[in-house]
Scaffold this active site. Sequence first.
Site, PDB file in Angstrom:
ATOM      1  CD  GLU A  17      98.634 136.767 -14.721  1.00  0.00           C
ATOM      2  OE1 GLU A  17      99.597 137.164 -15.402  1.00  0.00           O
ATOM      3  OE2 GLU A  17      97.532 136.493 -15.220  1.00  0.00           O
ATOM      4  CB  CYS A  29      96.465 132.981 -19.796  1.00  0.00           C
ATOM      5  SG  CYS A  29      98.135 132.508 -19.283  1.00  0.00           S
ATOM      6  CG  HIS A  46     101.363 135.856 -19.287  1.00  0.00           C
ATOM      7  ND1 HIS A  46     100.303 135.035 -19.585  1.00  0.00           N
ATOM      8  CD2 HIS A  46     101.797 136.353 -20.470  1.00  0.00           C
ATOM      9  CE1 HIS A  46     100.099 135.035 -20.899  1.00  0.00           C
ATOM     10  NE2 HIS A  46     100.997 135.823 -21.459  1.00  0.00           N
TER      11      HIS A  46
HETATM   12 ZN   LIG Z   1      99.173 134.228 -18.172  1.00  0.00          ZN
END
Ligand SMILES: [Zn+2]
Length: 161
Positions: free
Chosen positions: A81, A105, A79
């Site tokens: 981030e 998430c 992801h």
């Molecule tokens: Zn994530």
Amino acid sequence: MSGKRKDYITWDEYFMAVARLAGLRSKDPNSQVGSCIVSTDNKILSMGYNGFPLGCSDDEYPWDREGEPLDTKYVYVTHSELNAILNYRGGNLEGAKIYVSLFPCNECAKAIIQSGIKEIIYGEDKYPDTPAVIASKRMLDSAGVVYRKYDSSGRKIELEI
Ligand SMILES: [Zn+2]
């Protein structure tokens, strides 16, 4: 002497725009998420977008959302981030902020907490009822990481590139 420009973009607009711009690099056909990590004195430290790890070809790994687990993107993709955190090589991120176009998430929340990032400014919160986001908020609250929704000005920025 002439006065300064009045229509310059705000820090929030600037960093969220950079996060969104990073997201445009993603090869994911369904979801393009971007992140921008910023120091307490408003310097950009790192950026990231959702993609496969280095060496894992965008043309060989699956972008599918359905099918056998090993044939979906979920087990492979990193992801935005986490990529932004891992892309940072300059030291530690203690006290930094992260701008991200989608609410993090649970897995990214863990990385955000452990990296020392203390504030999240997010664009959309599209999946608030999913275990991933509920768990994320629970951990962020426990760890004292604050999060706020990006307050969009509605300003349109057009760039010829
Ligand atoms: Zn994530």
